[in-house]
Design an enzyme around this catalytic site. Sequence first.
Site, mmCIF file in Angstrom:
data_model
loop_
_atom_site.group_PDB
_atom_site.id
_atom_site.type_symbol
_atom_site.label_atom_id
_atom_site.label_comp_id
_atom_site.label_asym_id
_atom_site.label_seq_id
_atom_site.Cartn_x
_atom_site.Cartn_y
_atom_site.Cartn_z
ATOM 1 C CE1 TYR A 244 38.911 45.409 39.961
ATOM 2 C CE2 TYR A 244 39.691 47.107 38.422
ATOM 3 C CZ TYR A 244 39.299 46.666 39.528
ATOM 4 O OH TYR A 244 39.041 47.810 40.587
ATOM 5 C CE LYS B 227 36.195 51.398 40.983
ATOM 6 N NZ LYS B 227 35.248 52.279 42.042
#
Length: 252
Positions: free
Chosen positions: A153, A160
Site C-alpha cells: 500500500y 492518503k
Amino acid sequence: MTTLTGKTALITGGSRGIGKSIALKLASEGADIVINFFRNRKPAEETQKLIEIMGRKCHIVKANVGDLDKIDQLFEEIKETMGGLDILVSNAASGVQLPAMEVEEKHWDWTLNINAKALLFLAQRAVPLMEQRGGGAIVSISSLGSRFALKNYTCVGTSKAALESLTRYLGAELAHKNIIVNAVSGAAVDTDALTHFPNREEMINDAISRTPAGRMVTPEDIADAVHFLCTEQAKMIVGQTLIIDGGYSLIN
C-alpha cells in the site's frame, strides 16, 4: 425532512462503490448531483438514473481529476449545467499495489496526482462557486493506510496521508469563508476496488475478525459520515479526519 435541499454536490469517482453510495445518499437528502467518472460511462449512467428517479437533477462528466486541464473542463460543465456548487466530495482514487522497493516513478506520479493533487486543484476551482452561495463543504475520502503500513500500500497510503494533511491546511484556510473541509477515513470496504489487491481475501478475513463491531465497513457507512459533514450540524468540525472503521484501528 431533507437536509440538503437546494444544494448541488460534485462527487468525483461517483459512479461506483463508495462514490455511488455517497451520490445516492446526498441525492436522497435533496441535493442535485454531478457525477465525475474516468473510464466507464455505463455505471455512471446507471447511477444517474437512480438519482433522477428520486426527482433530483444529475449530470455526469468524464474527466481524469489528476489532469488540471480536465479539472478545468469539469468545472466549466458544472457552471453551464448546474449554475454553481455547494459540496465537493473528492472520492476518486487510484493506485498501484506494490511494495516500496518495486514502485516506479510512473506509479508514484499517477497515484499522488489522482489521490492527493486532485483535492487541491478541485478545491481551488470549487471555492469561488461556493463563495457565491455563502459557503459550502469539502469532504475527501481517505483510508487507514494513511497512518498504518499496510501490505503493498506504499503509493496509496502515502497519497492518503498527503490528502489528510491537505485537508487540515484547507480546513484552516477556508473556515472563515464558511467553507468547511474535512476527511472521512474508512477501514477496508469490500467494493470492486478491493479486487485489485493481491491479498483481498486476507484483508477481508482480517477486517471481519479484528473489528469490534463484528462486520466490515460498508459504502453506506462512509456515505452517512460524508452526509453528516455536509450538514449544518458539522459546521464546527474543521480540518478533521473522521475514522469510520467499527473500532478496527483500536485493536493492536
